[in-house]
Design a protein around this motif. Sequence first.
Motif, PDB file in Angstrom:
ATOM      1  N   MET A 125       0.879  -1.136  -0.031  1.00 24.34           N
ATOM      2  CA  MET A 125      -0.122   0.030   0.061  1.00 24.34           C
ATOM      3  C   MET A 125       0.861   1.123   0.023  1.00 24.34           C
ATOM      4  O   MET A 125       1.795   1.366   0.969  1.00 24.34           O
ATOM      5  CB  MET A 125      -0.748  -0.015   1.267  1.00 24.34           C
ATOM      6  CG  MET A 125      -2.063  -1.243   1.252  1.00 24.34           C
ATOM      7  SD  MET A 125      -3.031  -1.054   2.629  1.00 24.34           S
ATOM      8  CE  MET A 125      -1.982  -1.465   3.979  1.00 24.34           C
ATOM      9  N   VAL A 126       0.912   2.008  -1.170  1.00 29.73           N
ATOM     10  CA  VAL A 126       1.792   3.002  -1.211  1.00 29.73           C
ATOM     11  C   VAL A 126       1.173   4.385  -1.080  1.00 29.73           C
ATOM     12  O   VAL A 126       0.016   4.637  -1.634  1.00 29.73           O
ATOM     13  CB  VAL A 126       2.438   2.841  -2.913  1.00 29.73           C
ATOM     14  CG1 VAL A 126       3.529   4.098  -2.932  1.00 29.73           C
ATOM     15  CG2 VAL A 126       3.189   1.473  -2.867  1.00 29.73           C
ATOM     16  N   THR A 127       1.821   5.290  -0.382  1.00 28.22           N
ATOM     17  CA  THR A 127       1.451   6.796  -0.373  1.00 28.22           C
ATOM     18  C   THR A 127       2.623   7.458  -0.946  1.00 28.22           C
ATOM     19  O   THR A 127       3.688   7.414  -0.548  1.00 28.22           O
ATOM     20  CB  THR A 127       1.181   7.150   1.197  1.00 28.22           C
ATOM     21  OG1 THR A 127       0.142   6.184   1.611  1.00 28.22           O
ATOM     22  CG2 THR A 127       0.781   8.632   1.172  1.00 28.22           C
ATOM     23  N   TYR A 128       2.309   8.285  -1.914  1.00 29.89           N
ATOM     24  CA  TYR A 128       3.163   9.064  -2.714  1.00 29.89           C
ATOM     25  C   TYR A 128       3.017  10.617  -2.229  1.00 29.89           C
ATOM     26  O   TYR A 128       2.042  11.151  -2.166  1.00 29.89           O
ATOM     27  CB  TYR A 128       2.875   8.880  -4.355  1.00 29.89           C
ATOM     28  CG  TYR A 128       3.613   9.859  -5.242  1.00 29.89           C
ATOM     29  CD1 TYR A 128       4.943   9.960  -5.348  1.00 29.89           C
ATOM     30  CD2 TYR A 128       3.005  11.043  -6.031  1.00 29.89           C
ATOM     31  CE1 TYR A 128       5.715  10.715  -5.708  1.00 29.89           C
ATOM     32  CE2 TYR A 128       3.708  11.841  -6.334  1.00 29.89           C
ATOM     33  CZ  TYR A 128       4.984  11.610  -6.551  1.00 29.89           C
ATOM     34  OH  TYR A 128       5.983  12.441  -7.331  1.00 29.89           O
ATOM     35  N   ARG A 129       4.482  11.029  -2.137  1.00 24.36           N
ATOM     36  CA  ARG A 129       4.261  12.536  -1.978  1.00 24.36           C
ATOM     37  C   ARG A 129       5.759  12.938  -2.897  1.00 24.36           C
ATOM     38  O   ARG A 129       6.700  12.112  -2.974  1.00 24.36           O
ATOM     39  CB  ARG A 129       4.778  12.897  -0.701  1.00 24.36           C
ATOM     40  CG  ARG A 129       3.571  12.389   0.243  1.00 24.36           C
ATOM     41  CD  ARG A 129       2.649  13.510   0.063  1.00 24.36           C
ATOM     42  NE  ARG A 129       1.634  13.259   1.253  1.00 24.36           N
ATOM     43  CZ  ARG A 129       0.406  12.594   1.109  1.00 24.36           C
ATOM     44  NH1 ARG A 129       0.439  11.671   0.053  1.00 24.36           N
ATOM     45  NH2 ARG A 129      -0.386  12.246   2.148  1.00 24.36           N
ATOM     46  N   SER A 130       5.770  14.134  -3.353  1.00 24.91           N
ATOM     47  CA  SER A 130       6.733  14.569  -4.392  1.00 24.91           C
ATOM     48  C   SER A 130       8.013  15.044  -3.495  1.00 24.91           C
ATOM     49  O   SER A 130       8.830  15.234  -3.884  1.00 24.91           O
ATOM     50  CB  SER A 130       6.034  15.818  -5.219  1.00 24.91           C
ATOM     51  OG  SER A 130       5.660  16.729  -4.638  1.00 24.91           O
ATOM     52  N   THR A 131       7.516  15.518  -2.250  1.00 26.30           N
ATOM     53  CA  THR A 131       8.523  15.950  -1.287  1.00 26.30           C
ATOM     54  C   THR A 131       8.168  15.402   0.011  1.00 26.30           C
ATOM     55  O   THR A 131       6.867  15.120   0.310  1.00 26.30           O
ATOM     56  CB  THR A 131       8.600  17.917  -1.368  1.00 26.30           C
ATOM     57  OG1 THR A 131       7.288  18.086  -0.897  1.00 26.30           O
ATOM     58  CG2 THR A 131       8.770  18.187  -2.659  1.00 26.30           C
ATOM     59  N   LEU A 132       9.081  15.494   0.999  1.00 27.63           N
ATOM     60  CA  LEU A 132       8.907  15.002   2.140  1.00 27.63           C
ATOM     61  C   LEU A 132       8.156  16.012   2.950  1.00 27.63           C
ATOM     62  O   LEU A 132       8.366  17.164   3.295  1.00 27.63           O
ATOM     63  CB  LEU A 132      10.609  14.830   3.029  1.00 27.63           C
ATOM     64  CG  LEU A 132      10.573  14.144   4.304  1.00 27.63           C
ATOM     65  CD1 LEU A 132       9.847  12.570   4.273  1.00 27.63           C
ATOM     66  CD2 LEU A 132      11.762  14.150   4.799  1.00 27.63           C
ATOM     67  N   PRO A 133       6.948  15.597   3.481  1.00 26.56           N
ATOM     68  CA  PRO A 133       6.161  16.391   4.441  1.00 26.56           C
ATOM     69  C   PRO A 133       6.955  16.800   5.561  1.00 26.56           C
ATOM     70  O   PRO A 133       7.882  16.101   6.275  1.00 26.56           O
ATOM     71  CB  PRO A 133       4.855  15.582   4.445  1.00 26.56           C
ATOM     72  CG  PRO A 133       5.449  14.102   4.566  1.00 26.56           C
ATOM     73  CD  PRO A 133       6.569  14.075   3.414  1.00 26.56           C
ATOM     74  N   ASP A 134       6.227  17.966   6.225  1.00 27.38           N
ATOM     75  CA  ASP A 134       6.893  18.347   7.584  1.00 27.38           C
ATOM     76  C   ASP A 134       6.825  17.357   8.567  1.00 27.38           C
ATOM     77  O   ASP A 134       7.971  17.326   9.620  1.00 27.38           O
ATOM     78  CB  ASP A 134       6.421  19.928   7.945  1.00 27.38           C
ATOM     79  CG  ASP A 134       6.669  20.871   6.894  1.00 27.38           C
ATOM     80  OD1 ASP A 134       7.831  20.629   5.992  1.00 27.38           O
ATOM     81  OD2 ASP A 134       5.988  21.749   6.793  1.00 27.38           O
ATOM     82  N   LYS A 135       5.564  16.712   8.843  1.00 31.06           N
ATOM     83  CA  LYS A 135       5.417  15.678   9.695  1.00 31.06           C
ATOM     84  C   LYS A 135       5.085  14.485   9.079  1.00 31.06           C
ATOM     85  O   LYS A 135       4.191  14.350   8.226  1.00 31.06           O
ATOM     86  CB  LYS A 135       4.262  16.274  10.518  1.00 31.06           C
ATOM     87  CG  LYS A 135       3.969  15.209  11.898  1.00 31.06           C
ATOM     88  CD  LYS A 135       2.911  15.947  12.651  1.00 31.06           C
ATOM     89  CE  LYS A 135       2.578  14.862  13.943  1.00 31.06           C
ATOM     90  NZ  LYS A 135       1.822  15.197  14.897  1.00 31.06           N
ATOM     91  N   VAL A 136       5.863  13.494   9.307  1.00 28.95           N
ATOM     92  CA  VAL A 136       6.009  12.200   8.508  1.00 28.95           C
ATOM     93  C   VAL A 136       5.163  11.142   9.605  1.00 28.95           C
ATOM     94  O   VAL A 136       5.438  11.252  10.783  1.00 28.95           O
ATOM     95  CB  VAL A 136       7.347  11.675   8.423  1.00 28.95           C
ATOM     96  CG1 VAL A 136       6.982  10.109   7.535  1.00 28.95           C
ATOM     97  CG2 VAL A 136       8.040  12.565   7.398  1.00 28.95           C
ATOM     98  N   GLU A 137       3.973  10.646   9.215  1.00 25.58           N
ATOM     99  CA  GLU A 137       3.095   9.733   9.735  1.00 25.58           C
ATOM    100  C   GLU A 137       4.099   8.394   9.941  1.00 25.58           C
ATOM    101  O   GLU A 137       5.217   8.058   9.434  1.00 25.58           O
ATOM    102  CB  GLU A 137       1.793   9.262   9.111  1.00 25.58           C
ATOM    103  CG  GLU A 137       0.988  10.622   9.063  1.00 25.58           C
ATOM    104  CD  GLU A 137       0.060  10.233   8.067  1.00 25.58           C
ATOM    105  OE1 GLU A 137      -0.243   9.003   7.851  1.00 25.58           O
ATOM    106  OE2 GLU A 137      -0.890  11.251   7.729  1.00 25.58           O
TER     107      GLU A 137
END
Length: 938
Positions: A560-572
Amino acid sequence: MTRYGLRARVITLTLAPTLIIGLLLSAFFSYNRYHDLESQVLNSGSSIIEPLAIASEQGLINQSRESVRRLISYAHRKNSKFVRSIAVFDASHELFVTSNFHPNFDALTYPKDKPIPFLSSYEIHDNTLILRAPILAESQLVSDTRELTSTNRTLGYIAVELDLSSLRLQQYQEVFSAILVLILGLILSGIFAYRLMYDVTRPISHMKNMVDRIRRGHLDVRIEGKMHGELDSLKNGINAMAVSLSEYHVEMQHSIDQATSDLRETLEQLEIQNVELDIAKKRAQEAARVKSEFLANMSHELRTPLNGVIGFTRQMLKTQLTNSQTDYLQTIEKSANNLLNIINDILDFSKLEAGKLALENIPFEFQDSLEEVVALQATSAHEKGLELTLKVDSKIPSGLVGDPLRIQQILTNLVGNSIKFTERGNIDITVELKSQKEDRVELQFMVRDTGIGISERQQAQLFQAFSQADASISRRYGGTGLGLVITQKLVGQMGGEISLTSRLHQGSTFWFTVKLNSTDIPMIDLVDPAVIHNKRLLLIEPNMQAASVLQQTLTNEGVMVTYRSTLPDKVEAFDYIILCLPTNEEIPLTVIESWITRCQEATSNIIIGTASTQLALSDYLMQTHQVQCLTKPLPRKKMLQSLVEKQPAILPAAMEIESTEKRALTVMAVDDNPANLKLITALLSERVENVIACSNGQLSFEKAQEQRFDMVFMDIQMPHMDGVTACKLIKETQQNSQTPVVAVTAHAMTGERDRLLSEGMDDYLTKPIDETMLLQVLNKWVPIRNHDTDASLDFVAPSNVDITPEEPNIQPRTEESHLVIDWGAALKQAANKEDLAVDMLQMLVDFIPEVYALTEQVLDSDFDDKEQVIHLIHKLHGSCSYCGVPRLKSICATIEKALRAGDSIEDIEPELFELQDEMEKVLKTSELYLQGKKQPNH
């Protein structure tokens, strides 16, 4: 008129309209009459039931069964001809009264789980019609056009069953009458058609016979008799035609005699021209032969000193040098490699022009072969800041049969061109399944770039030899202009086509198709993706195309992949994080370390994707942080293996242990190649107590007559007696009539497997022999009887074997490939037994001088023993399969295939020169392995 005669057409055109119109009218009127009769019965039933429903209201209100019974009995007697039964039901669907007994009152009731409707309804069942009408409380008339209010209360309903037997009989009478009228019409039309045929078709048939006689050469016949109207004019015309043909026949005979005389003179001139053309053709063939021989000799002579230049340049680079000396030597090495590539291109082009380049048909793992090309090209792309992606259709079989080396050569050429002519953006490789029929698949490859593009005028010159799109390209980018020509011809040999779409300054897309066979041999995947199924993964990738490919690959494996183009400030919190660094910009080390720190707060399983030019950064990150680093584009197997290593295995503990106890079996191995025989004997000796080795089919038959074997592994191509013949003889012996015989062959085509099984073999293995597949076949035909651990295993790889994917052992011809001995592949083929791998290499080294002496004899004299050459090359090819010498193996396969296809020894002289060169390299390189038993630096 050729298929149906005039008589048939007259009958058809006369009777068909009558039949069609009659059918339409009969059907129309019958249909209308049929439904009119049903409507009459329905109206009659409605006229009975609706008054009864109104009259029964007071009876139901007062619960007076006798008054309602008299009412419905009177109605039944009055309409007894077609009324079978009348029944009254209360609001609870319970029978209130009935005019007579009915065998099944449930058929007359409404469904009990639904409310009683306010309107009348009816149902038709075969020969019965059931009418139902509600009994309302306020004596309101039930009408289809009146809207009932919610204040009405339904007291019950009345059901009437009508008999439709008389209705059906009347309907059938109407249909029968329509059919009688239709038949009468057809009879009258037939009478008129017969009269028309008598007056028209008979004279026409007579004239047809006369014309047929004239056609056969009877020009003196004439049509006689009196005819009417246009037929008489036609008769006169045919007679006039016969007179004209008779006159033309005489003139034609004179013309034929004259033409025959002229033709004789023309044939004499053509014979003279044919002789001259034959002489010119022989001269052209001789010139082509001289050219091919010259190219082969020059290639041999040029590559020998070039290999020395490259080799000693690399040796010099290992010594202590100044920066200027290092730069000079690197320039020399690069120039020599470029010259070597040009020579190889010219030699390949010469082979393709002469039709001498033979393709291999071997099983290979498709995606791994493509990832080898991508890995080799990644450095060039990343040096220019380009993103390189590979997307493979999941419907493509993992194992295919074909020539992986040539597919890699085609793809390398196209990807190399895209990198060469692209300054920024992406190089995207896509492979799709175009079609699949049984075991034959057609694949479409697309290489898309964002480079300088090609104009329509320049596209016409791309696939011409020694030419490029623009004269300035050779000066700016280099190259011989042969790459796309060789690619086009290789694609054509694989049964495909190649083309491109491009716009100037907007990029290009090269695409080509190839046709390959799938194989029944399973491709061993040492990664079990089941342990990462349904795991949560965060993917950070700034490039959208690369992210799409990675996301699809992981999703196909159940992640189960969650995609982000940049690293979010708060990582779950995630199970994994894949952080891909951009290739087109330099990220400060402090920023990267801060990213890793934020990721470590969410998970300990972190994979960093770096460019191939950032190996030092990868080493630093892995040493200083608890992360794994992979080179972009992330290979599927390495990526999955990195994820799997972070998870516990889902298999039971018992399945991880491989039993090393030998089984009490006696197995015979038969092979004429000592290397093959030694390997299969060594592998079997670890699993069974007794292994009998035989070097030919005749000896195996003699052994089979002396003792019984539990299983036989039989090579197919052997001198004196082949494996199929030996198998049949062994099956005829008393002791081994039921012994399983497994074919060991280098041919992996599905048709070859079916052929061997039909010839009497019980199963088959392909060369090079894989230990896991060997054990799988052994336990399949001789199952383990006790509760040994192996009985429940699917042959899991031993825990002490490093299952890290090997480095690519097949190098494309167009790359700077100098891997003479692939020691990793040699160890893998020897079941990771170093001593066995060394012995196999020593046997190859001992055998090479014999082959070298034969090639010298062939090249220096008129040696014409083709069978001996085939035999020695086949043995050398088999030995190469287990020693990790990919280039020597490829050359042997090419020579053997060409000779078996009918080529003469003179035709393969260029390949023999290549064979000599490669054998010399193997002899020199193998000394380091055999002395130090370790992999040297190539």
